[in-house]
Design a protein around this motif. Structure first.
Motif, mmCIF file in Angstrom:
data_model
loop_
_atom_site.group_PDB
_atom_site.id
_atom_site.type_symbol
_atom_site.label_atom_id
_atom_site.label_comp_id
_atom_site.label_asym_id
_atom_site.label_seq_id
_atom_site.Cartn_x
_atom_site.Cartn_y
_atom_site.Cartn_z
ATOM 1 N N UNK A 94 -5.908 13.448 4.713
ATOM 2 C CA UNK A 94 -5.719 13.574 3.080
ATOM 3 C C UNK A 94 -7.067 13.341 2.415
ATOM 4 N N UNK A 95 -8.091 14.344 2.469
ATOM 5 C CA UNK A 95 -9.394 13.963 2.172
ATOM 6 C C UNK A 95 -9.981 13.308 3.133
ATOM 7 N N UNK A 96 -10.420 12.178 3.144
ATOM 8 C CA UNK A 96 -11.228 11.502 4.192
ATOM 9 C C UNK A 96 -10.439 10.169 4.440
ATOM 10 N N UNK A 97 -8.884 10.029 4.397
ATOM 11 C CA UNK A 97 -8.224 9.130 4.739
ATOM 12 C C UNK A 97 -6.721 9.838 5.256
ATOM 13 N N UNK A 98 -6.072 8.967 6.024
ATOM 14 C CA UNK A 98 -4.830 9.473 6.738
ATOM 15 C C UNK A 98 -3.836 9.888 5.872
ATOM 16 N N UNK A 99 -3.383 10.958 5.965
ATOM 17 C CA UNK A 99 -2.249 11.496 5.202
ATOM 18 C C UNK A 99 -1.072 10.778 5.488
ATOM 19 N N UNK A 100 -0.172 10.261 4.641
ATOM 20 C CA UNK A 100 1.077 9.620 4.704
ATOM 21 C C UNK A 100 2.017 10.115 3.778
ATOM 22 N N UNK A 101 3.275 10.135 4.161
ATOM 23 C CA UNK A 101 4.479 10.172 3.266
ATOM 24 C C UNK A 101 5.404 9.018 3.333
ATOM 25 N N UNK B 294 -4.296 7.291 2.624
ATOM 26 C CA UNK B 294 -4.261 8.032 1.483
ATOM 27 C C UNK B 294 -3.442 7.386 0.433
ATOM 28 N N UNK B 295 -3.484 7.253 -0.927
ATOM 29 C CA UNK B 295 -2.455 7.046 -1.772
ATOM 30 C C UNK B 295 -3.091 5.749 -2.516
ATOM 31 N N UNK B 296 -2.442 4.432 -2.501
ATOM 32 C CA UNK B 296 -2.864 3.351 -3.618
ATOM 33 C C UNK B 296 -4.051 2.968 -3.584
ATOM 34 N N UNK B 297 -4.316 2.009 -4.491
ATOM 35 C CA UNK B 297 -5.476 1.272 -4.670
ATOM 36 C C UNK B 297 -6.016 0.525 -3.298
ATOM 37 N N UNK B 298 -7.046 0.624 -3.092
ATOM 38 C CA UNK B 298 -7.937 -0.283 -2.084
ATOM 39 C C UNK B 298 -8.014 -1.798 -2.321
ATOM 40 N N UNK B 299 -6.640 -2.419 -2.442
ATOM 41 C CA UNK B 299 -6.593 -3.841 -2.905
ATOM 42 C C UNK B 299 -5.827 -4.330 -1.826
ATOM 43 N N UNK B 300 -6.180 -5.911 -1.541
ATOM 44 C CA UNK B 300 -5.622 -6.620 -0.584
ATOM 45 C C UNK B 300 -3.945 -6.468 -0.833
ATOM 46 N N UNK B 301 -3.647 -6.791 -1.936
ATOM 47 C CA UNK B 301 -1.983 -6.733 -2.135
ATOM 48 C C UNK B 301 -1.316 -5.509 -2.085
ATOM 49 N N UNK B 302 -2.137 -4.376 -2.323
ATOM 50 C CA UNK B 302 -1.718 -3.181 -1.981
ATOM 51 C C UNK B 302 -1.422 -2.987 -0.538
ATOM 52 N N UNK B 303 -2.352 -3.213 0.106
ATOM 53 C CA UNK B 303 -2.464 -3.127 1.682
ATOM 54 C C UNK B 303 -1.263 -3.948 2.240
ATOM 55 N N UNK B 304 -0.977 -5.146 1.769
ATOM 56 C CA UNK B 304 0.375 -6.164 2.174
ATOM 57 C C UNK B 304 1.585 -5.261 1.776
ATOM 58 N N UNK B 305 1.577 -4.720 0.665
ATOM 59 C CA UNK B 305 2.975 -3.985 0.373
ATOM 60 C C UNK B 305 3.074 -2.905 1.296
ATOM 61 N N UNK B 306 2.019 -2.222 1.604
ATOM 62 C CA UNK B 306 2.104 -0.823 2.378
ATOM 63 C C UNK B 306 2.448 -1.427 3.749
ATOM 64 N N UNK B 307 1.860 -2.163 4.218
ATOM 65 C CA UNK B 307 2.225 -3.006 5.654
ATOM 66 C C UNK B 307 3.699 -3.281 5.785
ATOM 67 N N UNK B 308 4.135 -3.956 4.655
ATOM 68 C CA UNK B 308 5.438 -4.502 4.817
ATOM 69 C C UNK B 308 6.580 -3.414 4.665
ATOM 70 N N UNK B 309 6.327 -2.303 3.967
ATOM 71 C CA UNK B 309 7.107 -1.239 3.536
ATOM 72 C C UNK B 309 7.084 -0.328 4.590
ATOM 73 N N UNK B 310 6.066 -0.127 5.513
ATOM 74 C CA UNK B 310 6.019 0.611 6.834
ATOM 75 C C UNK B 310 6.806 -0.027 7.850
ATOM 76 N N UNK B 311 6.736 -1.461 7.923
ATOM 77 C CA UNK B 311 7.405 -2.068 8.965
ATOM 78 C C UNK B 311 9.020 -2.045 8.890
ATOM 79 N N UNK B 312 9.335 -2.056 7.425
ATOM 80 C CA UNK B 312 10.944 -1.979 7.309
ATOM 81 C C UNK B 312 11.271 -0.335 7.688
#
Length: 444
Positions: free
Chosen positions: A389-396, A414-432
């Motif tokens: 999605x643009x220059x990042x991996x498209x996700x749903x 693609x999606x959220x802000x490039x912040x450590x805390x956002x990355x942690x949230x996205x990794x956690x949610x993907x794991x679930x």
């Protein structure tokens, strides 16, 4: 540091050891027990607390502050870490001034929020100092998941998967795990080797193996990982750096800010790092501020950040901009580089002022520079990636990509802000979501 950078005006040891130690000491001293109780007492413990909504990991902030107030910081830490397993690092590097603390009712009423970030650090540091891990693994599922990237997103994903009883192998291109936390954050924000200590602590959950020196493309293929593992999570961040297109940008002394920060973070002797007398940083994000401030702390005489848009458009928060100014960094906005001048090595860099629409005004100026750091964004690297999605991996949803059985999160998605805390949230949610998919709850 690239050997080409060692030229007139660029040399190590500009400051003595005491000055370096003082400059690179902890940006915010940890709270004492008494200070933590006083700070916790300011919380209103709101019912529908806006600070929770403002936190990308949705930590129950009033609950953990109440637990500190009642003398149980270990319980507070578990409340934090249940939502954000890297809560210790996030307490140090999150732009809380634009997230939870900006939303704090005290901030709205008095202009002085509850010190949520420092209280979070107080609790997580207390628990980590006991060298215990508050979580345990579920019974083994027999499932194996590959995680590409040992940064905040990858490690958060790996930890949550391990908790569910899966076995995880984390691959990372760097010699050490930690990603941005280890290599990309200013040294004064995370002292005493905290990033590495947090990784070691996180791995105490068990079931996670890390293989360093392996990157997607040169060493690994997505098809190969899919055939070997039950699921794949991509959290490798952004490995490439955008190029400066101005004429002369290939001159000696024009360097990548991310490489400078990484070298500084891995240095055991700051006095050995060469820095210019006149340093110019191009960019307006956190990387630009970190590179500029650390150049000043290494002894550069003149340090200037130049950003192509207005200061209100800078990705670095106002607090970060003020920090840079307090350290003696000048910020020039609405100016774009048009040429790098010098005979082989950079001597000056020429800029043209722009209006709010980035249109050139015709008015130019030059800055003396013996060292120029590019902090103009990073790019995704890797072969055979899912759809972009643009220059990042498209996700749903929770990080699902266009490829069956492959999820992504963090800066590479693609999606959220490039912040450590956002990355942690996205990794956690993907794991679930991966866990639900593997255990029959949904189709990945």
């Amino acid at each position: 540091m690239d050997a080409r950078a060692l030229k007139e005006g660029v040399h190590p040891g500009r400051l003595d050891a005491d000055a370096l130690q003082d400059g690179f000491s902890d940006l915010h001293a940890p709270l004492t027990d008494h200070e933590a109780l006083v700070a916790a007492d300011r919380c209103y413990f709101c019912h529908d607390a806006p600070c929770i909504t403002a936190c990308p990991t949705a930590i129950d902030i009033p609950l953990f502050i109440r637990q500190i107030a009642t003398g149980t910081p270990e319980a507070a830490a578990k409340t934090i870490l249940t939502q954000n397993i890297m809560g210790g690092m996030c307490a140090r590097v999150c732009p809380t001034e634009t997230l939870c603390e900006e939303a704090c009712v005290r901030e709205a009423a008095e202009g002085e929020p509850v010190q949520i970030g420092r209280l979070q650090r107080y609790a997580t540091d207390e628990l980590m100092s006991q060298n215990v891990h508050p979580f345990s693994r579920a019974a083994s599922t027999g499932k194996r998941i590959a995680v590409v990237g040992a940064g905040p997103a990858g490690l958060s994903c790996a930890h949550r998967l391990a908790m569910h009883g899966h076995d995880v192998v984390v691959y990372d291109a760097r010699p050490k795990a930690g990603g941005l936390n280890e290599y990309g954050i200013a040294a004064y924000k995370t002292t005493d080797d905290f990033a590495a200590r947090e990784v070691d602590w996180l791995l105490k959950i068990g079931g996670i193996a890390i293989e360093n020196g392996k990157a997607l493309g040169p060493d690994l293929t997505l098809d190969g990982l899919r055939s070997e593992f039950d699921a794949v999570f991509l959290g490798m961040g952004l490995g490439g750096v955008n190029e400066l297109t101005a004429p002369g940008a290939d001159k000696d002394g024009v360097l990548d800010a991310v490489d400078f920060i990484a070298e500084l973070r891995q240095s055991s002797d700051l006095s050995s790092l060469p820095v210019g007398r006149d340093v110019v940083v191009i960019g307006g994000g956190m990387t630009a501020v970190d590179a500029a401030v650390q150049s000043k702390l290494l002894g550069a005489l003149n340090v200037t950040i130049v950003y192509r848009r207005g200061r209100d458009r800078m990705n670095a928060s106002v607090w970060e901009q003020d920090l840079a100014a307090a350290k003696g960094v000048r910020i020039i906005s609405n100016a774009s580089p048009v040429a790098v001048h010098g005979n082989g090595s950079v001597r000056e860099i020429e800029f043209e002022f722009t209006d709010d629409d980035l249109k050139p005004t015709g008015e130019t100026f030059r800055l003396a520079a013996d060292q120029v750091f590019k902090a103009i964004g990073q790019t995704l690297e890797g072969d055979g990636l899912p759809a972009l999605d643009g220059r990042k991996i498209a996700v749903t949803g929770a990080g699902r990509t266009s490829v069956h059985g492959v999820w992504a999160g963090g800066d590479c998605a693609a999606g959220g802000e490039d912040l450590t805390v956002t990355a942690v949230a996205e990794g956690r949610d993907a794991a679930e979501d991966i866990h639900a998919s593997l255990m029959g709850g949904s189709n990945g």
